[in-house]
Design an enzyme around this catalytic site. Structure first.
Site, PDB file in Angstrom:
ATOM      1  N   LYS A  35       0.892  -1.156  -0.064  1.00 41.07           N
ATOM      2  CA  LYS A  35       0.089  -0.088   0.006  1.00 41.07           C
ATOM      3  C   LYS A  35       0.888   1.283   0.083  1.00 41.07           C
ATOM      4  O   LYS A  35       2.015   1.054   0.340  1.00 41.07           O
ATOM      5  CB  LYS A  35      -0.847   0.138   1.265  1.00 41.07           C
ATOM      6  CG  LYS A  35      -0.228   0.054   2.382  1.00 41.07           C
ATOM      7  CD  LYS A  35      -1.177  -0.008   3.727  1.00 41.07           C
ATOM      8  CE  LYS A  35      -0.260  -0.079   5.014  1.00 41.07           C
ATOM      9  NZ  LYS A  35      -1.468  -0.163   6.019  1.00 41.07           N
ATOM     10  N   TYR A 253      19.321  28.931   9.656  1.00 44.37           N
ATOM     11  CA  TYR A 253      18.175  29.556   9.945  1.00 44.37           C
ATOM     12  C   TYR A 253      17.979  29.438  11.526  1.00 44.37           C
ATOM     13  O   TYR A 253      17.890  28.394  12.343  1.00 44.37           O
ATOM     14  CB  TYR A 253      16.659  29.068   9.537  1.00 44.37           C
ATOM     15  CG  TYR A 253      16.718  29.511   7.822  1.00 44.37           C
ATOM     16  CD1 TYR A 253      16.676  30.599   7.541  1.00 44.37           C
ATOM     17  CD2 TYR A 253      16.613  28.562   6.946  1.00 44.37           C
ATOM     18  CE1 TYR A 253      16.525  31.212   6.131  1.00 44.37           C
ATOM     19  CE2 TYR A 253      16.406  28.630   5.751  1.00 44.37           C
ATOM     20  CZ  TYR A 253      16.500  30.026   4.971  1.00 44.37           C
ATOM     21  OH  TYR A 253      16.337  30.218   3.821  1.00 44.37           O
TER      22      TYR A 253
END
Length: 356
Positions: A35, A253
């Site tokens: 899946k 950052y």
């Protein structure tokens, strides 16, 4: 020229992992669960490595049809069943097996015009509380399904919620036995964790998913040591820059990482837009030139930074393994507060993938 980031799917590892499942459940048939596009590995890419299975389990009709187009003539199980009457036309045309977990589905199947009976896996809710009939209502559902002209073989199934944890499976097995008492038919209970650790649940069919891809059902690498499972995906890139920091210099950052002394850091062509978790904290493991080191600073959209202190010879072009044959995906996932399943499924479409 493309970025140096790519994922490699190891066909031999898939075949090995299927063989491991057979070794653990030698008397059972196997639904290899593919899946979610084979847990992010790619349905077409994993098919050659898993084609020795007895059947494939998945969710989407489109993926089931694709398996038929790839040449698979054996059983295909729709693990969630179907959602509307038109789905049954596809099930009939492509000879699919479907889970059946509700009166609504059963009603649609009773009303369908079919060329042949549809094999079903009648699902019992034994404690997961997602899909299925309760043990008290299961016999009535089975009798109704057995009487339906459009229903062929009926396999009895359930799904475990804690096969990889302390609670285990006993309470659900007891509920299953209570609900299925006196009902003939094949049984399918075991997921990956139960395939490895609960042999009494194997019965006629097992449904291994995550172990097909070489990761741990519990999310802990140590739990599958000695099983012989092998990682089926390697996500790798290269250093595209190297910076030398002085004490007090920061990286990335938010300046979240501050150098405690002079050090070299490497910039890797991989970021959260590629599927690498943005939440990866300082210390998340990574392999540079075969040496284990750590992520430092925040993960950016397209890049992340790593400590090169343990790898003094590393430079631009050095190979970086984000996870794979040298670094278990569960180690990375655990550092990030998630599971290997999610990392596999999150690899972005922009990442080139090849099978070998």
């Amino acid at each position: 020229m493309p970025r140096p980031l790519s994922a490699t799917i190891h066909t031999s590892a898939l075949a090995n992992n299927l063989a491991v499942a057979r070794r653990y459940a030698p008397k059972s048939k196997i639904w290899a669960v593919v899946k979610a596009n084979a847990y992010g590995h790619g349905l077409a890419r994993v098919f050659p490595g898993l084609r020795a299975t007895d059947g494939f389990g998945l969710l989407d009709l489109e993926e089931a049809v694709k398996l038929r187009e790839l040449g698979w003539a054996g059983p295909i199980l729709l693990l969630e069943g179907f959602f509307r009457p038109t789905d049954i036309d596809v099930i009939d045309r492509y000879s699919l097996t479907t889970a059946l977990h509700s009166d609504e589905q059963l009603r649609m199947l009773e009303m369908a015009r079919l060329s042949k009976p549809v094999n079903i896996q009648l699902k019992m809710n034994t404690g997961m509380n997602r899909l299925g009939y309760t043990p008290e209502k299961f016999r009535a559902a089975w009798e109704r399904a057995r009487a339906a002209q459009g229903v062929g073989q009926i396999t009895l199934m359930t799904h475990f919620s804690d096969a990889d944890g302390d609670r285990g499976v006993d309470y659900q097995v007891q509920a299953f036995e209570r609900g299925a008492q006196g009902i003939a038919g094949a049984r399918s209970l075991a997921n990956s964790a139960a395939t490895l650790w609960h042999p009494a649940t194997h019965f006629d069919w097992v449904r291994p998913g995550i172990i097909m891809y070489g990761a741990s059902p519990s999310g802990v690498t140590a739990a599958i040591e000695g099983t012989g499972l092998q990682p089926a995906m390697t996500l790798a890139s290269e250093l595209i820059a190297v910076q030398t920091l002085s004490e007090g210099h920061t990286v990335g950052y938010g300046s979240s990482f501050k150098a405690r002394g002079s050090m070299r850091i490497g910039v890797v062509a991989c970021g959260y837009a590629d599927g690498y978790p943005r939440v990866a904290p300082e210390g998340t493991p990574v392999i540079v030139d075969g040496v284990r080191t750590r992520v430092v600073g925040r993960v950016s959209m397209d890049m992340l930074t790593v400590d090169l202190t343990p790898v003094p010879t590393a430079n631009v072009g050095s190979r970086v393994e984000l996870w794979g044959t040298s670094l278990p995906i569960d180690d990375v996932a655990q550092a990030c507060g998630t599971i290997g399943y999610e990392l596999m499924c999150a690899v972005a479409p922009r990442v080139p993938v090849r099978a070998e």
